[in-house]
Design a protein around this motif. Structure first.
Motif, short mmCIF file in Angstrom:
data_model
loop_
_atom_site.label_atom_id
_atom_site.label_comp_id
_atom_site.label_asym_id
_atom_site.label_seq_id
_atom_site.Cartn_x
_atom_site.Cartn_y
_atom_site.Cartn_z
N GLN A 47 4.89 8.77 -1.59
CA GLN A 47 4.96 9.06 -0.16
C GLN A 47 3.57 9.25 0.44
N LEU A 48 2.67 9.83 -0.31
CA LEU A 48 1.29 9.97 0.15
C LEU A 48 0.64 8.59 0.31
N ARG A 54 -0.07 3.61 6.26
CA ARG A 54 0.25 3.63 7.69
C ARG A 54 -1.00 3.98 8.52
N ILE A 55 -1.77 4.97 8.05
CA ILE A 55 -3.00 5.32 8.77
C ILE A 55 -3.97 4.15 8.76
N GLU A 56 -4.08 3.51 7.60
CA GLU A 56 -5.01 2.38 7.45
C GLU A 56 -4.64 1.25 8.39
N PHE A 66 -10.62 6.99 6.66
CA PHE A 66 -9.93 5.84 7.24
C PHE A 66 -10.66 5.37 8.50
N GLY A 67 -10.68 4.05 8.72
CA GLY A 67 -11.25 3.52 9.95
C GLY A 67 -12.73 3.23 9.90
N LEU A 68 -13.33 3.22 8.70
CA LEU A 68 -14.74 2.86 8.59
C LEU A 68 -14.92 1.37 8.86
#
Length: 542
Positions: A403-404, A410-412, A458-460
């Motif tokens: 689940q993690l 999803r964030i990525e 995330f988001g780099l």
């Protein structure tokens, strides 16, 4: 006259310890393998009390009853089981345990191998007792246990030689890690060093930037997982789970400093200062140390999500009163119940908790949030909803990691900038050791307190090779990572690899000192020692 003569004759007859020999032989064996910390003087007293001849039958019976009561009490005190102080201090919490959970713990406490050994020793004793004076062997062995260490110490006495280093001493000086561990590893030296350690830790504090208006905004997510240590992952054969390979920074030597949930989260939320003693956590608030509140002061909005209600041991109330936790608990009305806890409390599906957080921050304009997740799906004693049978650790751990991984994906995919920090509270003690059986956490052993602490950015703008920090660290390193990410504007840099390596370089190191209310474990000169309350420091035999 004849009756008096018989009484005198009986009084002069030393019949030995009888079946008590089995009790002592078993204790000798347990002590030899590290399962007991034998109290030599009390055992000598007990043996003397047992073998002294008494002619009167009723006095003899009373003596035997007193001996049995003392023997049981002595055996418990010599074991590594939770102390009476620990049990009474936690009586209220223990009363909340379900009967099924208590029964399972009681069954797990039985070492069937030792039961078999006891039966074997008893049979052997009954076979040889008529041919051998077993009490003589028991007495000589017991006396030898006390005299042999004294003889060794006397043999090792040598004249002082100032020009040579003393065996067991370290010649190092104080370092950024704190006071040097010098001197022989005895109680006086360890106590002296521990006081210096806490004095030094009281001087350490994270410096946050005061103005982050020019810093590229990002969210901060603190994932505080109950009951997950490096040792648990190994025992459950989950060390190679794919999610564990997706992080950018790994604190491989992270020490949670405690084996219980309440103090673990208190330590996380006061991570902006050095490590305090367990007692200090509950004495006075230290606003300058409160991580989330300090982030709020420079522009972050706080949020709080859990997969449980936080009623046990007044978990939420303690966070609010002792470390100033401000945000209210996010609404849980739409979560599905996944497990029933050891105390009957519902435990919600972590996937629902993750979805709720993601949808919440996605629907808000602010891009500077700091969120605390507290998850207890892996806590000992959890069972499937509607079942009375405890669920094994491995499938629950695998599900949580799956689940993690889903949350991270999803964030990525969203492209949102999020700094995720996974900081488990402590381990589940899936595997025990010589001193503490599996599932017990009264002693904060290294198996329980070394936890997988990891950071993902995330988001780099580009991918980053992972960085492993091998030195001993604790919560101050987590606070420092956040402060450096803000100071170095991690999301505003072109070369992400260089900035991540800079952020993870030379993080604050912290000696391995772990405490619960009634026990402490430290690493002193490369060896682990344990102490109960204010007793002596003893080697911890893992």
């Amino acid at each position: 006259m004849e009756e008096k003569t018989n009484s005198i004759r009986k009084l002069r007859q030393w019949k030995g310890a009888g079946f008590w020999n089995v009790y002592f032989i078993l204790k000798f064996a347990l002590a030899a393998y590290g399962y007991l910390n034998l109290n030599w003087l009390y055992n000598v007293f007990l043996l003397a009390w047992i073998v002294f001849p008494i002619a009167n039958r009723w006095v003899n019976i009373a003596r035997s009853l007193l001996a049995m009561a003392f023997a049981v009490t002595l055996l418990y005190s010599e074991s590594w089981l939770p102390s009476i102080d620990s049990l009474t201090a936690n009586a209220g919490n223990i009363a909340d345990f379900s009967l099924v959970y208590l029964a399972q713990i009681a069954l797990d406490a039985i070492n069937w191998t030792m039961v078999g050994v006891a039966a074997l020793v008893s049979v052997v004793y009954l076979f040889i007792k008529d041919w051998l004076r077993v009490t003589a062997f028991t007495s000589v062995y017991l006396l030898g246990l006390g005299l042999y260490p004294q003889w060794i110490a006397w043999q090792n006495q040598t004249p002082a030689q100032p020009s040579a280093p003393v065996v067991g001493q370290t010649e190092s000086t104080d370092s950024p890690m704190g006071p040097a561990q010098i001197g022989t590893a005895d109680t006086a030296n360890i106590d002296r060093w521990l006081r210096s350690f806490y004095d030094y830790e009281a001087t350490r504090k994270t410096v946050f930037p005061q103005d982050i208006s020019a810093t590229a905004p990002f969210d901060i997510l603190l994932v505080n997982i109950c009951s997950l240590s490096d040792d648990d992952l190994t025992v459950a054969k989950l060390s190679d789970h794919p999610v564990l390979k997706r992080f950018d920074v790994y604190l491989d030597g992270f020490n949670s400093a405690t084996a219980y949930s309440g103090p673990a989260t208190l330590r996380l939320l006061t991570a902006s200062c050095g490590q305090p003693s367990h007692q200090s956590l509950y004495e006075t608030r230290r606003p300058e140390c409160e991580l989330m509140n300090r982030l709020e002061a420079i522009g972050y909005e706080q949020k709080f999500f859990m997969d449980h209600e936080g009623k046990f041991d007044d978990y939420i109330g303690s966070l609010q009163s002792r470390v100033g936790l401000k945000p209210g608990l996010a609404d849980q009305s739409q979560y599905r119940v996944r497990y029933t806890g050891f105390d009957g409390e519902p435990i919600f599906d972590d996937a629902d908790v993750f979805d709720h957080w993601f949808n919440t921050i996605s629907n808000e304009a602010t891009t500077r949030t700091v969120t605390l997740f507290n998850l207890i799906a892996l806590h000992d004693g959890n069972r499937n909803k509607g079942s009375t049978r405890e669920m094994a650790f491995e499938p629950r751990a695998k599900l949580l990691l799956d689940q993690l991984q889903g949350l991270m994906k999803r964030i990525e995919e969203s492209g949102r900038r999020v700094m995720m920090i996974v900081v488990p509270e402590h381990g589940a003690a899936v595997k025990g050791d010589k001193i503490q059986m599996a599932r017990l956490r009264d002693i904060p052993s290294p198996h329980i307190t070394q936890v997988p602490t990891m950071v993902k950015f995330f988001g780099l703008k580009d991918s980053v090779p992972s960085v492993h920090v091998s030195e001993d660290t604790s919560y101050l390193a987590v606070s420092e990572l956040i402060a450096r990410s803000l100071e170095m504007n991690v999301y505003g840099q072109v070369n992400a690899t260089e900035v991540i390596h800079g952020i993870a370089k030379s993080l604050p190191k912290t000696y391995r000192v772990s405490e619960n209310a009634n026990a402490a474990v430290i690493n002193f000169q490369g060896r682990h020692f344990v102490r109960f309350k204010n007793g002596e420091w003893l080697p911890y035999q893992q």
